[in-house]
Scaffold this motif. Sequence first.
Motif, PDB file in Angstrom:
ATOM      1  N   VAL A  45       0.817  -1.206   0.000  1.00  0.00           N
ATOM      2  CA  VAL A  45       0.000   0.000   0.000  1.00  0.00           C
ATOM      3  C   VAL A  45       0.852   1.259   0.000  1.00  0.00           C
ATOM      4  CG1 VAL A  45      -1.854   1.233   1.201  1.00  0.00           C
ATOM      5  CG2 VAL A  45      -1.810  -1.254   1.208  1.00  0.00           C
ATOM      6  N   LYS A  46       1.911   1.275   0.814  1.00  0.00           N
ATOM      7  CA  LYS A  46       2.742   2.464   0.881  1.00  0.00           C
ATOM      8  C   LYS A  46       3.821   2.475  -0.206  1.00  0.00           C
ATOM      9  CE  LYS A  46       3.146   4.382   5.218  1.00  0.00           C
ATOM     10  NZ  LYS A  46       1.912   5.084   5.569  1.00  0.00           N
ATOM     11  N   LYS A  47       3.961   1.360  -0.950  1.00  0.00           N
ATOM     12  CA  LYS A  47       4.911   1.246  -2.064  1.00  0.00           C
ATOM     13  C   LYS A  47       6.347   1.471  -1.615  1.00  0.00           C
ATOM     14  CE  LYS A  47       1.190   1.516  -4.744  1.00  0.00           C
ATOM     15  NZ  LYS A  47       0.512   0.309  -5.131  1.00  0.00           N
ATOM     16  N   GLY A  48       6.645   1.055  -0.410  1.00  0.00           N
ATOM     17  CA  GLY A  48       7.977   1.325   0.134  1.00  0.00           C
ATOM     18  C   GLY A  48       9.026   0.329  -0.310  1.00  0.00           C
ATOM     19  N   GLY A  49      10.261   0.788  -0.385  1.00  0.00           N
ATOM     20  CA  GLY A  49      11.409  -0.072  -0.664  1.00  0.00           C
ATOM     21  C   GLY A  49      12.113  -0.394   0.640  1.00  0.00           C
ATOM     22  N   ILE A  50      13.254  -1.095   0.525  1.00  0.00           N
ATOM     23  CA  ILE A  50      14.035  -1.402   1.723  1.00  0.00           C
ATOM     24  C   ILE A  50      15.511  -1.196   1.454  1.00  0.00           C
ATOM     25  CG2 ILE A  50      12.412  -2.988   2.822  1.00  0.00           C
ATOM     26  CD1 ILE A  50      13.882  -5.267   1.543  1.00  0.00           C
ATOM     27  N   PRO A  51      16.270  -0.790   2.476  1.00  0.00           N
ATOM     28  CA  PRO A  51      17.696  -0.530   2.275  1.00  0.00           C
ATOM     29  C   PRO A  51      18.492  -1.813   2.074  1.00  0.00           C
ATOM     30  CG  PRO A  51      17.116  -0.227   4.585  1.00  0.00           C
ATOM     31  CD  PRO A  51      15.850  -0.531   3.861  1.00  0.00           C
ATOM     32  N   LYS A  52      19.720  -1.657   1.540  1.00  0.00           N
ATOM     33  CA  LYS A  52      20.556  -2.815   1.212  1.00  0.00           C
ATOM     34  C   LYS A  52      20.913  -3.669   2.416  1.00  0.00           C
ATOM     35  CE  LYS A  52      22.900  -0.886  -2.828  1.00  0.00           C
ATOM     36  NZ  LYS A  52      22.992   0.562  -2.671  1.00  0.00           N
ATOM     37  N   THR A  53      20.930  -3.089   3.616  1.00  0.00           N
ATOM     38  CA  THR A  53      21.363  -3.844   4.786  1.00  0.00           C
ATOM     39  C   THR A  53      20.238  -4.650   5.425  1.00  0.00           C
ATOM     40  OG1 THR A  53      21.037  -1.837   6.066  1.00  0.00           O
ATOM     41  CG2 THR A  53      23.298  -2.345   5.385  1.00  0.00           C
ATOM     42  N   LEU A  89      16.973  -9.856   2.710  1.00  0.00           N
ATOM     43  CA  LEU A  89      16.222 -10.100   1.475  1.00  0.00           C
ATOM     44  C   LEU A  89      15.917  -8.895   0.586  1.00  0.00           C
ATOM     45  CD1 LEU A  89      13.449 -12.393   2.979  1.00  0.00           C
ATOM     46  CD2 LEU A  89      15.626 -13.110   2.050  1.00  0.00           C
ATOM     47  N   PRO A  90      16.818  -7.891   0.467  1.00  0.00           N
ATOM     48  CA  PRO A  90      16.456  -6.730  -0.340  1.00  0.00           C
ATOM     49  C   PRO A  90      16.199  -7.061  -1.805  1.00  0.00           C
ATOM     50  CG  PRO A  90      18.793  -6.673   0.179  1.00  0.00           C
ATOM     51  CD  PRO A  90      18.188  -7.810   0.945  1.00  0.00           C
ATOM     52  N   GLN A  91      17.019  -7.939  -2.394  1.00  0.00           N
ATOM     53  CA  GLN A  91      16.883  -8.220  -3.828  1.00  0.00           C
ATOM     54  C   GLN A  91      15.528  -8.827  -4.140  1.00  0.00           C
ATOM     55  OE1 GLN A  91      18.800  -9.722  -1.763  1.00  0.00           O
ATOM     56  NE2 GLN A  91      20.955  -9.462  -2.208  1.00  0.00           N
ATOM     57  N   LEU A  92      15.105  -9.720  -3.245  1.00  0.00           N
ATOM     58  CA  LEU A  92      13.814 -10.369  -3.448  1.00  0.00           C
ATOM     59  C   LEU A  92      12.694  -9.347  -3.402  1.00  0.00           C
ATOM     60  CD1 LEU A  92      14.239 -13.546  -1.289  1.00  0.00           C
ATOM     61  CD2 LEU A  92      13.937 -13.442  -3.748  1.00  0.00           C
ATOM     62  N   ALA A  93      12.789  -8.416  -2.463  1.00  0.00           N
ATOM     63  CA  ALA A  93      11.709  -7.448  -2.287  1.00  0.00           C
ATOM     64  C   ALA A  93      11.596  -6.553  -3.510  1.00  0.00           C
ATOM     65  CB  ALA A  93      11.962  -6.611  -1.046  1.00  0.00           C
ATOM     66  N   ILE A  94      12.746  -6.146  -4.062  1.00  0.00           N
ATOM     67  CA  ILE A  94      12.726  -5.270  -5.230  1.00  0.00           C
ATOM     68  C   ILE A  94      12.135  -6.014  -6.423  1.00  0.00           C
ATOM     69  CG2 ILE A  94      14.238  -4.133  -6.910  1.00  0.00           C
ATOM     70  CD1 ILE A  94      15.962  -3.338  -4.416  1.00  0.00           C
ATOM     71  N   LYS A  95      12.528  -7.277  -6.556  1.00  0.00           N
ATOM     72  CA  LYS A  95      11.999  -8.079  -7.647  1.00  0.00           C
ATOM     73  C   LYS A  95      10.476  -8.180  -7.547  1.00  0.00           C
ATOM     74  CE  LYS A  95      15.092 -11.489  -8.578  1.00  0.00           C
ATOM     75  NZ  LYS A  95      15.529 -12.840  -8.220  1.00  0.00           N
ATOM     76  N   GLU A  96      10.018  -8.327  -6.318  1.00  0.00           N
ATOM     77  CA  GLU A  96       8.579  -8.472  -6.090  1.00  0.00           C
ATOM     78  C   GLU A  96       7.848  -7.192  -6.529  1.00  0.00           C
ATOM     79  OE1 GLU A  96       6.668  -8.726  -2.037  1.00  0.00           O
ATOM     80  OE2 GLU A  96       6.966 -10.824  -2.532  1.00  0.00           O
ATOM     81  N   ASN A  97       8.435  -6.036  -6.196  1.00  0.00           N
ATOM     82  CA  ASN A  97       7.826  -4.771  -6.586  1.00  0.00           C
ATOM     83  C   ASN A  97       7.726  -4.640  -8.094  1.00  0.00           C
ATOM     84  OD1 ASN A  97       7.246  -3.629  -4.172  1.00  0.00           O
ATOM     85  ND2 ASN A  97       9.148  -2.502  -3.972  1.00  0.00           N
ATOM     86  N   SER A  98       8.842  -4.982  -8.782  1.00  0.00           N
ATOM     87  CA  SER A  98       8.868  -4.773 -10.209  1.00  0.00           C
ATOM     88  C   SER A  98       7.991  -5.794 -10.940  1.00  0.00           C
ATOM     89  CB  SER A  98      10.304  -4.824 -10.730  1.00  0.00           C
ATOM     90  OG  SER A  98      10.899  -6.038 -10.361  1.00  0.00           O
ATOM     91  N   CYS A 144      16.411   1.963  -4.203  1.00  0.00           N
ATOM     92  CA  CYS A 144      15.737   1.386  -3.025  1.00  0.00           C
ATOM     93  C   CYS A 144      14.526   0.527  -3.361  1.00  0.00           C
ATOM     94  CB  CYS A 144      15.333   2.482  -2.047  1.00  0.00           C
ATOM     95  SG  CYS A 144      13.927   3.473  -2.599  1.00  0.00           S
ATOM     96  N   GLY A 145      14.069   0.569  -4.623  1.00  0.00           N
ATOM     97  CA  GLY A 145      12.921  -0.261  -4.971  1.00  0.00           C
ATOM     98  C   GLY A 145      11.575   0.426  -4.802  1.00  0.00           C
ATOM     99  N   TYR A 146      11.577   1.694  -4.363  1.00  0.00           N
ATOM    100  CA  TYR A 146      10.321   2.447  -4.231  1.00  0.00           C
ATOM    101  C   TYR A 146       9.623   2.501  -5.591  1.00  0.00           C
ATOM    102  CZ  TYR A 146       7.219   6.503  -3.853  1.00  0.00           C
ATOM    103  OH  TYR A 146       6.144   7.345  -3.897  1.00  0.00           O
ATOM    104  N   VAL A 147       8.312   2.299  -5.583  1.00  0.00           N
ATOM    105  CA  VAL A 147       7.559   2.336  -6.828  1.00  0.00           C
ATOM    106  C   VAL A 147       6.720   3.615  -6.884  1.00  0.00           C
ATOM    107  CG1 VAL A 147       5.821   1.181  -8.246  1.00  0.00           C
ATOM    108  CG2 VAL A 147       7.445  -0.182  -6.924  1.00  0.00           C
ATOM    109  N   TYR A 148       6.959   4.448  -7.903  1.00  0.00           N
ATOM    110  CA  TYR A 148       6.115   5.623  -8.100  1.00  0.00           C
ATOM    111  C   TYR A 148       4.889   5.200  -8.896  1.00  0.00           C
ATOM    112  CZ  TYR A 148       4.024   9.945  -9.421  1.00  0.00           C
ATOM    113  OH  TYR A 148       3.099  10.937  -9.591  1.00  0.00           O
ATOM    114  N   ASP A 149       3.720   5.388  -8.298  1.00  0.00           N
ATOM    115  CA  ASP A 149       2.466   5.010  -8.949  1.00  0.00           C
ATOM    116  C   ASP A 149       1.681   6.283  -9.248  1.00  0.00           C
ATOM    117  OD1 ASP A 149      -0.012   4.109  -9.690  1.00  0.00           O
ATOM    118  OD2 ASP A 149      -0.227   2.668  -8.041  1.00  0.00           O
ATOM    119  N   PRO A 150       1.482   6.608 -10.528  1.00  0.00           N
ATOM    120  CA  PRO A 150       0.771   7.840 -10.886  1.00  0.00           C
ATOM    121  C   PRO A 150      -0.614   7.922 -10.254  1.00  0.00           C
ATOM    122  CG  PRO A 150       1.645   6.752 -12.841  1.00  0.00           C
ATOM    123  CD  PRO A 150       1.862   5.818 -11.700  1.00  0.00           C
ATOM    124  N   GLU A 151      -1.226   6.753 -10.011  1.00  0.00           N
ATOM    125  CA  GLU A 151      -2.564   6.743  -9.417  1.00  0.00           C
ATOM    126  C   GLU A 151      -2.574   7.360  -8.024  1.00  0.00           C
ATOM    127  OE1 GLU A 151      -4.904   3.084  -9.222  1.00  0.00           O
ATOM    128  OE2 GLU A 151      -4.353   2.758 -11.324  1.00  0.00           O
TER     129      GLU A 151
END
Length: 230
Positions: free
Chosen positions: A153-161, A164-173, A186-193
């Motif tokens: 919901v908040k479209k947040g990413g996570i820092p490298k430390t 599981l950061p790589q997995l989370a970014i993959k999930e977002n994309s 960081c994997g943050y997703v900008y959603d125009p909506e």
Amino acid sequence: MDLKALHKISYGLYIITSRKENRHNGQVANTVFQISTDPLTIAISLNKNNLTNQFVKESKLFTVSVLAQDVPLSLISQFGFKSGREVDKFKGINYKQGSTGVCYLVDGILAYIEAEVIQVVDAGTHDIFIGKVTGAETLSEGEPLTYAYYHQVKKGGIPKTAPLPQLAIKENSGQSKVGKYVCSVCGYVYDPETGDPEHGVPPGTPFEALPEDWTCPLCGVGKDQFAKEE
Ligand code: FE
């Protein structure tokens, strides 16, 4: 091995703070849980590279601030994507000093829990700190922020430390929708909506229409570090 199975584990999101004499620092963490009731203990897991880990090791003190679901992303950005080695994370933040001298946050949290470390477990990249609870207080009623809500919901990413950061970014994309852009840092997703109302960008604003000086709400990099979601 299916590493995505680990994504089925649910977590909350917290800010863990500590101090080293009169210096204060804190970080975002998803690993906080109660271990036993007698004595009342909780455990946290912190990356060994993080300054907060050093402070907890030295002072043997930590405080957990439980984030509320409606916490502004800017607070998570301040504590999750900046290093206390470079910035004073408490600058511009509303906080108080607890009974152990460690600071806790006042805004955007539901409760805080203070603990004294009684055991440290070396777990590889992270240390697990087991702490005896010495104080706790509820500051407001509301829903606690979960890791899943933060991502979905908040479209947040996570820092490298974080784990599981790589997995989370993959999930977002993987959430393929037209017009979304992903921060490569960081994997943050900008959603125009949804836009970025916290920074004056109303819902319905396409990525291309964002002001040139707009930066990632989480990690602070410029628009040039974003790529269109495949
Ligand atoms: Fe970012």
